[in-house]
Design an enzyme around this catalytic site. Structure first.
Site, mmCIF file in Angstrom:
data_model
loop_
_atom_site.group_PDB
_atom_site.id
_atom_site.type_symbol
_atom_site.label_atom_id
_atom_site.label_comp_id
_atom_site.label_asym_id
_atom_site.label_seq_id
_atom_site.Cartn_x
_atom_site.Cartn_y
_atom_site.Cartn_z
ATOM 1 N N GLU A 127 0.798 -1.232 0.000
ATOM 2 C CA GLU A 127 0.000 0.000 0.000
ATOM 3 C C GLU A 127 0.831 1.283 0.000
ATOM 4 O O GLU A 127 0.718 2.128 0.883
ATOM 5 C CB GLU A 127 -0.978 -0.005 1.179
ATOM 6 N N GLU B 118 -6.754 -7.177 -1.517
ATOM 7 C CA GLU B 118 -7.233 -7.169 -0.129
ATOM 8 C C GLU B 118 -8.686 -6.725 -0.117
ATOM 9 O O GLU B 118 -9.036 -5.714 -0.740
ATOM 10 C CB GLU B 118 -6.437 -6.201 0.765
#
Length: 402
Positions: free
Chosen positions: A203, A321
């Site tokens: 991320e 995710e």
């Protein structure tokens, strides 16, 4: 996932049903590659269904908890899972992999060796992430601290992406991991087809440069460096999916129109980047929105990224995710099951129509008795047969694709 908690989840895929049909996993001698917008393994299309289990290296480094890793892979394989995403980093923290720049804890590396060997044994591919954007497990913050300790004057963590010292430290870590020879299998990581892909960062964000230039330059440099060492494996950036300004109007798809320094289009157009990823956390990104508004956002977030992967990137995409937090307002098990089913349907619809979305990897799985590590997203499959059934059903659906 932004891991702001310190505990390490002991995740095991305890899936309830015997799943006869499995999504094809590790097999043959070839590495996974791409053909246009599709993944290909051993000359055939490859579709994915899997799980996040960031804890694996940590637990595998302890003899008393290593069996959790073996159990997770066994149960995953029984229920059709064929991919797991986990960390290949732990920087300067308790039980580190990298204690200081370029100095490694052999016990932790042997833990990662075990993870890879057990994945191979059970036919499960691995995505290995190389550093964290967040402070959990050290992350880029630790690299910045190391650079400061060496005399560098850095103003904030975003300088991880631009400072020559931090970039050098990170490149050294890339080389250490990719060239590691597994003490169990005897195979160097860069030569092991069990590894599906490398991930540059979990991320990444660089909010001090909303133009996206700092992160774009970093992706170009690091992607080229990874491929200079390992041309066998695929590579992805680790993006959540936030758009930048490279394509006019795309920014409006971001929650609140937020710019975080990434650019889903330009970052993934780097030639050495083989496929795209998105993450989905509507409760965190749109905390004031209603359930209906969050659901509408999720549907659009998924579809716009699949469409852009189909037509602009012309590369595969994975839902890297997603999950449903028990801490969210109005949470019920039925809502989680429905949410998983909704996303699985979107993945299957794309894949079955020849689209770019090839699979999903949900966040995250716990074994029984892990309550103290709860982040609200944990799925304990042995205790939740309804969720297990939905996950196993997706494995069967993906395995039915030609």
């Amino acid at each position: 996932m932004c891991l702001k908690f310190a505990g390490l989840a002991l995740v095991a895929l305890l899936i309830w049903a015997n799943c006869e049909a499995a999504v094809p996993g590790v097999g043959g001698s070839g590495f996974v590659g791409t053909n246009g917008i599709h993944f290909v393994a051993n000359g055939k299309p490859l579709y994915l269904n899997g799980f996040n289990a960031y804890w694996m290296m940590y637990l595998a480094s302890y003899p008393s908890t290593r069996d959790k890793v073996a159990s997770a892979f066994r149960e995953a394989a029984k229920n059709g899972m064929n991919i797991a995403r986990t960390w290949s980093f732990s920087d300067g923290v308790d039980r580190p992999l990298q204690t200081t720049p370029g100095v490694y804890n052999e016990d932790m590396f042997k833990g990662l060796d075990y993870v890879i060997s057990e994945a191979q044994r059970n036919g499960v591919y691995l995505i290995l992430s190389l550093v964290n954007n967040w402070n959990a497990f050290g992350g880029r913050n630790q690299y910045v601290q190391w650079a400061r300790n060496s005399g560098q004057s850095l103003n904030n963590d975003d300088e991880f992406f631009t400072n020559s010292v931090t970039k050098g430290y990170y490149k050294n870590h890339i080389k250490a991991v990719l060239t590691r020879k597994n003490t169990i299998t005897g195979v160097a990581y860069k030569d092991d087809p069990t590894i599906f892909a490398w991930e540059l960062m979990n991320e990444p964000q660089c909010q001090s440069d909303p133009s996206g230039k700092s992160l774009q330059d970093w992706v170009r440099e690091m992607a080229a460096y990874v491929k200079s060492i390992d041309s066998n494996h695929m590579l992805e950036v680790g993006l959540e999916g936030f758009y930048g300004q490279s394509v006019q109007g795309k920014q409006q798809n971001n929650p609140g129109g937020l710019l975080v320094g990434t650019d889903f289009i330009s970052n993934n157009q780097v030639p050495q980047v083989d496929f795209a990823t998105i993450h989905i956390y509507p409760e965190s990104w749109l905390p004031s929105a209603s359930e209906g508004e969050q659901a509408a956002f999720v549907d659009k977030w998924v579809q716009v990224h699949i469409q852009d992967s189909n037509t602009i990137l012309k590369k595969p995409i994975i839902l890297g995710e997603f999950g449903k937090s028990s801490n969210s307002s109005g949470y019920t098990l039925e809502k989680r099951d429905s949410y998983f089913g909704r996303l699985y349907d979107a993945i299957y619809t794309s894949a079955s129509n020849g689209g770019s979305c090839a699979g999903g990897i949900f966040w995250q799985l716990f074994a029984q008795g892990m309550d103290t590590f709860s982040d609200g997203y944990e799925v304990i499959l042995e205790q939740n047969p309804s969720t297990a059934s939905i996950i196993a059903g997706q494995s069967r659906n993906m395995s039915s694709l030609p």
